[in-house]
Design an enzyme around this catalytic site. Structure first.
Site, PDB file in Angstrom:
ATOM      1  CG  ASP A  33      17.246  62.090 -87.868  1.00  0.00           C
ATOM      2  OD1 ASP A  33      16.102  61.504 -86.664  1.00  0.00           O
ATOM      3  OD2 ASP A  33      16.715  62.542 -89.143  1.00  0.00           O
TER       4      ASP A  33
ATOM      5  CE  LYS B 113      12.877  55.020 -89.849  1.00  0.00           C
ATOM      6  NZ  LYS B 113      13.520  56.012 -89.454  1.00  0.00           N
TER       7      LYS B 113
ATOM      8  CD1 TRP C 224      16.958  58.671 -93.347  1.00  0.00           C
ATOM      9  CD2 TRP C 224      15.076  59.817 -93.761  1.00  0.00           C
ATOM     10  NE1 TRP C 224      16.149  57.525 -93.471  1.00  0.00           N
ATOM     11  CE2 TRP C 224      14.917  58.645 -93.707  1.00  0.00           C
ATOM     12  CE3 TRP C 224      13.943  61.244 -94.016  1.00  0.00           C
ATOM     13  CZ2 TRP C 224      13.658  58.688 -94.167  1.00  0.00           C
ATOM     14  CZ3 TRP C 224      12.909  60.614 -93.842  1.00  0.00           C
ATOM     15  CH2 TRP C 224      12.280  59.053 -93.835  1.00  0.00           C
TER      16      TRP C 224
END
Ligand SMILES: *Cc1c(COP(=O)(O)O)cnc(C)c1O
Length: 359
Positions: free
Chosen positions: A171, A195, A100
């Site tokens: 993030d 999530k 990511w």
């Protein structure tokens, strides 16, 4: 009993889903759902403000931070961040801890003069690790340092908050609300919702207000932090149902005892699973103990030819979505806030038995 270990979109707390189900045909005695009314109506605005307040309470977000509810999930923030808090002529620093952070870094390069990678994951005898901060190649005067505290795909986590002079951007898509956190150490925290918060396509952004004056002219208005702050995240029609569900998840976390309680549970689940992996030569995890994720636990079978059999038998027991990310292979168990300890126990029991019967 099903236990859903999906990395995302991930399971939501059952009480939240039951309440939402009940309220689908009649929200607050209105005879309609929350999806079917104006986002400008007093009832909707009250719900939206309560959700923000609950998140502020849960994370102790200081008053000089804006809380934005935005569109486009986690990835849209990869371009929103540089456009909102860095000039086109800026240098920005990125820590590369895996999948990511690499995608975020690549996206940022479209909007700023220079993207500097400060460090990358390295191999060590005890597994993959994030190099210590003393070895990072930080840019003096960088507009910000971006990092991903929990790499969902790789199962790598940075458990210490970096100490840098540039504003810190994180993030937190797969770790927000999982552990208590000092928000005042950050310039921007963002998270795709699917999530630990709610449905996909939705994102939470927490941004220190003094950073809001630097946005590039070309930033898309819907993605403009300052506009969304002024408009209370309703510059255009927000994802009203996702906002409502997120609000219900925040209420659920509060009712369970808050982020501290989530943290204790998450650590207990992670300990149980890592102990199972470490104590059984049939399984391995390839991350250095100091950088192991508490949310996403990748593991490999010593005999990868048994992967499909493992997954098949797991599913027969209601242990779902354990297949590892296609980039990593093997297995991955994601255990966000909504995963009860019994879910992890059921997984560990199955793993122990599978290892014993497939020696
Ligand atoms: C899931 C995830 C994303 C991507 O979110 P999308 O909503 O699919 O854009 C970004 N970063 C991290 C750390 C993630 O876990």
């Amino acid at each position: 009993m099903t236990h859903n270990f999906s990395a995302g979109p991930a399971m939501l707390p059952a009480p939240v889903l039951k309440k939402a189900q009940k309220e689908l045909l009649d929200w607050q005695g209105r005879g309609v759902s929350v999806m079917e009314i104006s986002h400008r109506s007093p009832a909707y605005i009250a719900m939206a403000e309560q959700a923000e307040q609950d998140l502020r309470d849960l994370m102790s977000i200081p008053d000089n931070y804006a809380v934005l509810f935005m569109h486009g999930g986690g990835r849209s923030q990869f371009s929103a961040v540089p456009q909102n808090i860095a000039g086109a002529d800026a240098t920005v620093d990125y820590l590369d801890t895996g999948n990511w952070s690499q995608i975020a870094e690549k996206e940022a390069a479209k909007y700023v003069a220079r993207v500097n990678r400060v460090a990358s994951v390295t191999d060590s005898e005890q597994g993959k690790m994030i190099p210590p901060q003393a070895s990072w190649n930080l840019t003096p005067g960088a507009a910000y340092l971006h990092y991903c505290p929990n790499e969902t795909v790789d199962g790598i986590a940075l458990h210490e908050i970096p100490e840098v002079s540039a504003p810190l951007v994180a993030d937190m898509s797969s770790v927000i609300l999982a552990e208590s956190l000092d928000v005042s150490k950050f310039g921007v925290i963002y998270a795709g919702a699917q999530k630990n918060i709610g449905p996909s396509g939705f994102a939470v952004v927490i941004v220190r207000r003094d950073l809001l004056a630097t946005q590039q002219n070309s930033v898309c208005t819907v993605m403009n932090y300052q506009v969304q702050d002024t408009e209370k995240s309703m510059y255009n029609t927000p994802n009203t149902f996702a906002w409502y569900l997120a609000g219900e998840v925040f209420k659920w976390i509060k009712a369970e005892g808050g982020v501290q309680v989530m943290q204790a549970r998450n650590h207990a689940k992670a300990k149980l699973l890592y102990e199972c992996i470490d104590n059984n030569p049939f399984y391995k995890n390839q991350i250095h103990p100091q950088n192991r994720s508490i949310m996403n636990v990748p593991f490999q079978l010593l005999k990868p030819e048994l992967d499909n059999e493992f997954l098949k038998q797991a599913e027969q027991r209601g242990l779902m979505a354990l297949k590892g990310h296609r980039f990593v292979g093997g297995m991955r168990a994601s255990m966000y806030n909504a995963m009860p300890l019994e879910g992890t126990r059921a997984l560990v029991d199955f793993m122990t038995e599978f290892a014993r019967t497939h020696k």
